[in-house]
Design a protein around this motif. Structure first.
Motif, mmCIF file in Angstrom:
data_model
loop_
_atom_site.group_PDB
_atom_site.id
_atom_site.type_symbol
_atom_site.label_atom_id
_atom_site.label_comp_id
_atom_site.label_asym_id
_atom_site.label_seq_id
_atom_site.Cartn_x
_atom_site.Cartn_y
_atom_site.Cartn_z
ATOM 1 N N VAL A 61 1.507 -1.389 -0.096
ATOM 2 C CA VAL A 61 0.337 -0.413 -0.042
ATOM 3 C C VAL A 61 0.451 1.152 -0.083
ATOM 4 O O VAL A 61 1.505 1.449 0.795
ATOM 5 N N THR B 227 -2.636 5.229 -2.179
ATOM 6 C CA THR B 227 -3.874 5.932 -1.762
ATOM 7 C C THR B 227 -2.587 6.922 -0.881
ATOM 8 O O THR B 227 -1.344 7.110 -1.007
ATOM 9 N N GLU C 281 -8.788 4.976 3.411
ATOM 10 C CA GLU C 281 -8.106 4.670 1.782
ATOM 11 C C GLU C 281 -7.166 3.458 1.994
ATOM 12 O O GLU C 281 -8.108 2.765 1.150
ATOM 13 N N SER C 282 -6.625 2.900 2.577
ATOM 14 C CA SER C 282 -5.963 1.890 3.078
ATOM 15 C C SER C 282 -6.788 0.284 2.757
ATOM 16 O O SER C 282 -6.253 -0.518 2.760
ATOM 17 N N SER D 214 -6.504 -2.254 1.029
ATOM 18 C CA SER D 214 -6.143 -3.692 0.775
ATOM 19 C C SER D 214 -6.997 -4.639 0.958
ATOM 20 O O SER D 214 -7.129 -5.638 0.636
ATOM 21 N N ALA E 144 3.415 -1.572 3.995
ATOM 22 C CA ALA E 144 2.101 -0.563 3.735
ATOM 23 C C ALA E 144 3.470 1.103 3.989
ATOM 24 O O ALA E 144 4.768 0.903 5.067
ATOM 25 N N GLN F 207 -1.646 3.887 7.500
ATOM 26 C CA GLN F 207 -1.891 3.017 6.717
ATOM 27 C C GLN F 207 -1.605 1.193 6.581
ATOM 28 O O GLN F 207 -2.664 0.543 6.118
ATOM 29 N N VAL G 264 -4.195 -2.049 6.724
ATOM 30 C CA VAL G 264 -4.235 -3.319 6.034
ATOM 31 C C VAL G 264 -4.385 -4.434 7.193
ATOM 32 O O VAL G 264 -5.067 -5.208 7.186
ATOM 33 N N SER H 179 5.405 -1.781 8.451
ATOM 34 C CA SER H 179 5.108 -0.578 8.270
ATOM 35 C C SER H 179 6.144 0.900 7.343
ATOM 36 O O SER H 179 6.878 0.277 8.538
#
Length: 346
Positions: free
Chosen positions: A190, A225, A231-232, A236, A251, A256, A260, A279
């Motif tokens: 993402v 995104t 949005e994530s 996802s 991510a 984000q 996920v 992340s």
């Protein structure tokens, strides 16, 4: 010149007139002492210098130690852990340097308005965090030599405007290399928006790690995104519903990554047993996530502190050695990543 600056000069002139009267010398003699001319007798010079010091006169071009210096720090918003940690670094560094900090956002006031405010307040300079700098604003900064430092600009600024960020490309590459080392070869991402310098660099780092490992890049399991939870989450879910879903997802931000994690929960996947999640950020929420997130740590407080130090130096006429400063990231491992497990045949 600002109204404040003119008022200060008028007050200084009136003070010199009073000192001349008290020392029983002409105003021109006092002016000669102020400008350190040599054609004044030693006794007269000493008497005038003593009066200048007693009345707190500040010579032109010298910093008034009693006048509080200000810097302005402007953010897109003042919500979220990123802002909290960066602003802490700015405030702490400013406190050490004896500088006050005014904070604001671009929500109701544009960058151009903040540049005007910086001049109106006679501030030492302006720190702009994660913003798109228009060409007109860049031109004004350069032409008027306004002390401005950018933190994580969304677009590449003029070479004359210093910017500070982190090693986004190498940090992302290291994160994906870690997932590859755990046996994951189907790694989704993402990513951030392509117009974001940081987002683009992290995507390139992801792709570089795959290429070095001989793993083909598959756009079907990559979505871009904003650095945003909602949005994530949507992106996802799309990735996890693909024909050949990934066993790990990287991510581009903590927000984000939380998306996920929620997508995995809604999809009936356990983290890290069924899906490893990595992340980028390592803000306060990363360690509090369920499970705690493995992440690429940005030195947020040092970002703010370094920007403050560079800005104060810039205001004092000392430009940085480089217009672009990148601080090193660090890989922090927690329980959201684990060795890839074979798919169940039951």
């Amino acid at each position: 010149m600002t109204v404040r600056g003119r008022t200060r000069i008028d007050a200084q002139y009136g003070l010199l007139t009073s000192i001349a009267s008290e020392a029983r010398v002409s105003l021109s003699t006092v002016s000669k002492v102020v400008h350190r001319r040599h054609d004044v007798g030693a006794a007269t010079r000493a008497r005038v210098e003593e009066l200048l010091a007693r009345h707190g006169y500040v010579r032109p071009g010298e910093q008034d130690p009693s006048a509080p210096r200000q810097i302005i720090a402007v953010f897109r918003d003042l919500s979220g852990p990123y802002t909290l940690e960066v602003v802490r670094g700015i405030v702490d560094a400013a406190d050490e340097l004896g500088v006050d900090v005014v904070t604001g956002t671009t929500g109701q006031r544009s960058i151009s308005k903040w540049l005007e405010e910086c001049v109106a307040l006679d501030a030492a300079g302006l720190i702009i965090v994660i913003s798109m700098l228009a060409e007109d604003d860049q031109r004004r900064i350069v032409e008027q030599r306004l002390p401005v430092v950018l933190i994580d600009p969304l677009s590449a600024p003029s070479h004359d405007i210093p910017s500070i960020g982190v090693t986004n490309w190498s940090g992302a590459r290291e994160a994906v290399q870690h997932l590859l080392g755990l046996g994951h070869t189907r790694i989704g991402m993402v990513a951030g928006r392509s117009h974001s310098l940081a987002g683009a660099a992290r995507l390139h780092g992801y792709r570089a790690a795959l290429e070095e490992a001989g793993v083909a890049y598959d756009p079907a399991i990559v979505r871009s995104t904003d650095f945003d939870f909602e949005e994530s989450l949507i992106a996802s879910l799309q990735i996890l519903r693909s024909d050949d879903p990934p066993t790990a997802v990287f991510a581009a931000s903590d927000a984000q990554a939380l998306g996920v994690l929620e997508a995995a929960r809604q999809h009936g996947l356990r983290v890290p047993e069924n899906l490893a999640v990595m992340s980028f950020d390592d803000t306060l929420v990363a360690a509090m996530a369920c499970p705690p997130l493995s992440a690429v740590r940005q030195p947020f407080e040092e970002l703010g502190a370094e920007a403050t130090r560079v800005l104060v130096q810039l205001a004092e006429g000392r430009p940085p050695a480089s217009s672009r400063i990148e601080l090193a990231t660090e890989l922090v491992l927690r329980t959201s990543t684990s060795v890839r497990r074979p798919a169940s045949t039951g």
